[in-house]
Design an enzyme around this catalytic site. Sequence first.
Site, PDB file in Angstrom:
ATOM      1  N   SER A 178       0.870  -1.189   0.000  1.00 28.71           N
ATOM      2  CA  SER A 178       0.000   0.000   0.000  1.00 28.71           C
ATOM      3  C   SER A 178       0.892   1.219   0.000  1.00 28.71           C
ATOM      4  O   SER A 178       1.837   1.279   0.779  1.00 28.71           O
ATOM      5  CB  SER A 178      -0.854  -0.001   1.267  1.00 28.71           C
ATOM      6  OG  SER A 178      -1.267   1.305   1.584  1.00 28.71           O
ATOM      7  N   ASP A 180       0.059   4.078   0.975  1.00 21.21           N
ATOM      8  CA  ASP A 180      -0.358   5.003   2.036  1.00 21.21           C
ATOM      9  C   ASP A 180       0.388   4.823   3.356  1.00 21.21           C
ATOM     10  O   ASP A 180       0.320   5.676   4.229  1.00 21.21           O
ATOM     11  CB  ASP A 180      -1.853   4.836   2.321  1.00 21.21           C
ATOM     12  CG  ASP A 180      -2.708   5.375   1.187  1.00 21.21           C
ATOM     13  OD1 ASP A 180      -2.151   6.086   0.334  1.00 21.21           O
ATOM     14  OD2 ASP A 180      -3.908   5.082   1.165  1.00 21.21           O
ATOM     15  N   ARG A 517      38.517  14.856   2.242  1.00 21.87           N
ATOM     16  CA  ARG A 517      38.920  13.668   3.002  1.00 21.87           C
ATOM     17  C   ARG A 517      40.165  13.996   3.834  1.00 21.87           C
ATOM     18  O   ARG A 517      41.214  13.377   3.673  1.00 21.87           O
ATOM     19  CB  ARG A 517      39.232  12.516   2.056  1.00 21.87           C
ATOM     20  CG  ARG A 517      38.021  11.978   1.332  1.00 21.87           C
ATOM     21  CD  ARG A 517      38.410  10.760   0.534  1.00 21.87           C
ATOM     22  NE  ARG A 517      37.293  10.248  -0.247  1.00 21.87           N
ATOM     23  CZ  ARG A 517      36.376   9.408   0.209  1.00 21.87           C
ATOM     24  NH1 ARG A 517      36.422   8.991   1.452  1.00 21.87           N
ATOM     25  NH2 ARG A 517      35.403   8.977  -0.571  1.00 21.87           N
ATOM     26  N   GLN A 710      28.595   9.064  -5.773  1.00 18.23           N
ATOM     27  CA  GLN A 710      28.658  10.095  -4.722  1.00 18.23           C
ATOM     28  C   GLN A 710      27.782  11.294  -5.050  1.00 18.23           C
ATOM     29  O   GLN A 710      27.621  12.179  -4.219  1.00 18.23           O
ATOM     30  CB  GLN A 710      30.100  10.578  -4.555  1.00 18.23           C
ATOM     31  CG  GLN A 710      30.982   9.537  -3.906  1.00 18.23           C
ATOM     32  CD  GLN A 710      32.402  10.026  -3.746  1.00 18.23           C
ATOM     33  OE1 GLN A 710      32.865  10.886  -4.499  1.00 18.23           O
ATOM     34  NE2 GLN A 710      33.094   9.482  -2.769  1.00 18.23           N
TER      35      GLN A 710
END
Length: 795
Positions: A178, A180, A517, A710
């Site tokens: 469903s 919902d 990094r 990424q």
Amino acid sequence: MTSTQPRPPSGHPAPVGPARASGADGPRPARVGILTSGGDSQGMNAAVRAVVRTTLTLGGEAFAVHEGWAGAVAGGAQIRQLGWDDVAGVLHRGGTVLGTARCAEFRDRAGRRAAAGNLVRRGIDRLVVIGGDGSLRGAEELRREWPTLLDELVASGEVSGHDRLSHPRLRVAGLVGSIDNDMAGTEMTIGADSALHRICAALDGLRSTAASHQRTFVVEVMGRHCGYLALMAAVAGGADAALVPEAPPAEGWQDLLVRRLQASRAAGLRDLIVIVAEGAVDRLGRPVRSADVGTLLTERLGGEGSRVTVLGHVQRGGRPSAYDRWMPTLLGHAAAQEVLGDGDLPAVVVGVRSNRVTLTPLPEAVRAVDAVREAAEKGDFDVARAARGRSFATLSASLEDLCTPPGLLGAVGEERPTAATALVGGASTGGQGPGGGDGAQPVPRARRVGVLHAGGPAPGMNAVVRALVRSAAVGGTRVVGVVGSVPALVSGPVRELGWAEVDDWIDLPGAELGSRRTVLRAEDAGRVAATVAEHRLDALVLVGGIEAYRSAAVLDAAAAQHPALRLPTVCLPAAIDNNLPGTDLSVGADTALNTVVEALDRLRSSASAARRCFVVETMGGPCGYLPMMAGMAAGAERVYLPEDRITIHRLARDAGQMTEAFAGDRTQWLAIRGDQSSASYTADVLARIFEQEGGDLFDVRQTVLGHVQQGGVPTPFDRLLATRLAQVALAEVDRRLAAGQSGACLVGEVGGRPTVTPIDRLEVELDDRADRPRRQWWLELRTVHERVGGRAARA
Ligand code: ADP
């Protein structure tokens, strides 16, 4: 996702030996019927595939019942045996390959009697039903009546006494399909995540055109009784207000809405979006229709007026998201196991909570759904809202904060949104997130929280910053962006972020503040202390991967030497690899997974006329989350993970099974390899081995997906996770400041609950041979994958 008390599955014991049903003439394979019924939803096919294949793997036989209960009532060709390859190539398809229907006859005993006869004559006494609460109610009725229906059928000569004796009871498992998300016994229904994808894509599109014209869009989304889609879409779609059935606005909401939107525009927003759930009502239960909201805003807001968009059935359509492939696979596997068991168990709803399978007795789940509807009808909206689960409660509170423009506070004499004035009803979190503000002492000046990213870019990083800025603003806290990752913490630049400036960061790919990094060096800690002092930062939030975590640890260690660093430092997980401790999921991982799955869909379709093996390399580094989940979601035959050793023996076996499969009817074979799965057995080596072994039977192509993983627009899930985690981070900052406690910690969600882990647990919780957590919940899914996707050629 209405709350009940589910139990975990019964340890998922694999039946010893083939699943058998005992008949009068000895045991024969147990027969499982599978049907999809009621409204369709994306992801039903993944469930069907998993039920069929698990049944076959465990020694049973699988039968499709076409067109829902109508097929059971009609019998004949509508009930058809399925083999392994009958459910190949269905994972990526929306809707249901079994067909679905509403069936009025089945509501009557006579219809169910016909269905019982058709099933038992085919030897089917186990059913997996995939549908909404109506379909599952029907399943429970049939199960309860089964013995007496069969008695009647024997008495009338329609069923033999032998069949009656061989199938004394019906075993039933229900999966909730469903869009919902309105059923008890599961936190997420099959299809809800894909529907959110459709809605968010539409909102992203509308937002850009709305901004061009300074228009207001009123968007109606599905949900007659349940505001799940509306609320989640409002948070994930960066809407400015939402009207949902569980949270009817107070009398005079029209004025409040207009003032709020005027204040948002005054604050600098060009695009305004109001979400209205199909079933929205006011406190007196009168419908709040999207068209009426549109008229109201056109009359009262001026400018270019408003436009109403009713999204309708597109929400049900399209490809299932990655989640709506692996989650139903997990549930279908559990459901098949459940019905293949022995004994007279009550019917169960096989659901999911925090990515783990749960079982709830079907009658209990149905009662819970009824209770919520009754509560809503009686106007007891707190009960209705609470029943929707934790995430609903948390996000309905945070939506108020996210879309309260600064000018509204004070300018219209309103202190802050409260349960009485809020448009989405929930009590405000006070801008400090769940638990925030407990015992907080007022501080003499506005607090300033610095935020930066470190590590590889992860989609959703911008959404974290947006949620931080917006939520903090309600409590008077300013958020200061460190622009340029760790190096900028050492030497700047640093600047305050504006409320309107971050508005469209909800769906912005990449990291606006930059991410590198880089791990902070201990010798730079003194300069960071100077930055903190210069910009009067009261706390830091580091959003990113392991580099962010290790930088926080460096700051924590340096605090003894540099008093300016004695401030709360909170790490928030954002990494596509999902390799961080202290959380089940990191921001960005769901987007990367969807990117990979989409690429794999394209690859598969590129070879529809060939016999081809694909060797595909994904990112993921030391952590196999991305290749494993992509393998589940895309139906890969093999996944090679860094957690498992690739051996020449294994490759020889795989090549043999692949060759055998292609010698049969197989036209494709998908092997996924995590980029750090083995230093020696690279994608190239794997492809060459398979090519060599395959000879003329098939060709082999290798694809390295690379950095596309990424990038991209964050998925709704990542936007919602980003928002929740930002709130947890702010709450922790607030708590620590109130308690006068400095130090670094990691925030996350484990088992669906917000968690805070002290930084000194970081290295303890990491596997010392690799940068990945010691405990990884998803590793358990390997068995499911082997049974459902990993088998070689099958009958
Ligand atoms: P959903 O399963 O999506 O909620 P419906 O409520 O329309 O969709 O139910 C689908 C079908 O399930 C119905 O057409 C009917 O065949 C069967 N059904 C629904 N409610 C019941 C019930 N209370 N008893 C028996 N069968 C039911």
